[in-house]
Design a protein around this motif. Sequence first.
Motif, short mmCIF file in Angstrom:
data_model
loop_
_atom_site.label_atom_id
_atom_site.label_comp_id
_atom_site.label_asym_id
_atom_site.label_seq_id
_atom_site.Cartn_x
_atom_site.Cartn_y
_atom_site.Cartn_z
N GLN A 20 6.86 3.21 3.00
CA GLN A 20 7.28 4.23 2.03
C GLN A 20 6.80 3.94 0.61
N VAL A 21 5.64 3.30 0.47
CA VAL A 21 5.09 3.11 -0.87
C VAL A 21 4.40 4.39 -1.30
N VAL A 22 4.51 4.73 -2.56
CA VAL A 22 3.94 5.97 -3.08
C VAL A 22 3.21 5.70 -4.39
N GLY A 23 2.34 6.63 -4.76
CA GLY A 23 1.65 6.56 -6.03
C GLY A 23 0.71 5.37 -6.14
N GLU A 24 0.77 4.72 -7.32
CA GLU A 24 -0.10 3.58 -7.58
C GLU A 24 0.16 2.43 -6.60
N ALA A 25 1.42 2.24 -6.23
CA ALA A 25 1.77 1.17 -5.28
C ALA A 25 1.12 1.44 -3.92
N ARG A 26 1.04 2.69 -3.51
CA ARG A 26 0.41 3.04 -2.23
C ARG A 26 -1.08 2.72 -2.26
N ALA A 27 -1.75 3.11 -3.34
CA ALA A 27 -3.18 2.83 -3.46
C ALA A 27 -3.43 1.32 -3.46
N HIS A 28 -2.59 0.58 -4.15
CA HIS A 28 -2.71 -0.88 -4.20
C HIS A 28 -2.46 -1.49 -2.82
N PHE A 29 -1.46 -0.97 -2.11
CA PHE A 29 -1.13 -1.44 -0.76
C PHE A 29 -2.32 -1.24 0.17
N ILE A 30 -2.87 -0.04 0.18
CA ILE A 30 -3.98 0.28 1.08
C ILE A 30 -5.22 -0.56 0.76
N MET A 31 -5.52 -0.71 -0.52
CA MET A 31 -6.68 -1.50 -0.92
C MET A 31 -6.53 -2.95 -0.46
#
Length: 145
Positions: free
Chosen positions: A119-130
């Motif tokens: 359930q990460v969203v926004g900038e945290a989601r992009a950072h997680f995926i990277m």
Amino acid sequence: MRDIGRMSGFFSAYSALQTGITPYHAKYAITSVCDPKTLSDPKLLKRSKEDLDPHAIYLEENDCQDLYTEGWNEGHSQGVRAYETRDLELIGEIARLAGRLAPFYTSYTTAENDARDCQVVGEARAHFIMNWRQTGGDRRRRKGI
């Protein structure tokens, strides 16, 4: 087992704080991950034959449960801290861990699926995926499992 518990605890805490719903419960996860039948038979572990070490000593059920619970508690507290402080480095660390462990807990997963589960969203989601993709986890698809 400790790392799997840590990842599950983090996902549980972070997504519970984000949505108000707890998707993972430690006692149910321990039951499925530390099943004595699975632990005693390396063929039932969700690992490819190349990953299995013939010299490894496989865990006893109690050891597995202790390690998983220890990891769960650590991951849960880290998930709460990451949510409250928006600590991208901690989120990235868990993402790299999830990417390395992906072949163990599922036959195929992607960075996007784990980001959705956490359930990460926004900038945290992009950072997680990277960070998840840095491990190469999404290129490890295994057939027949």
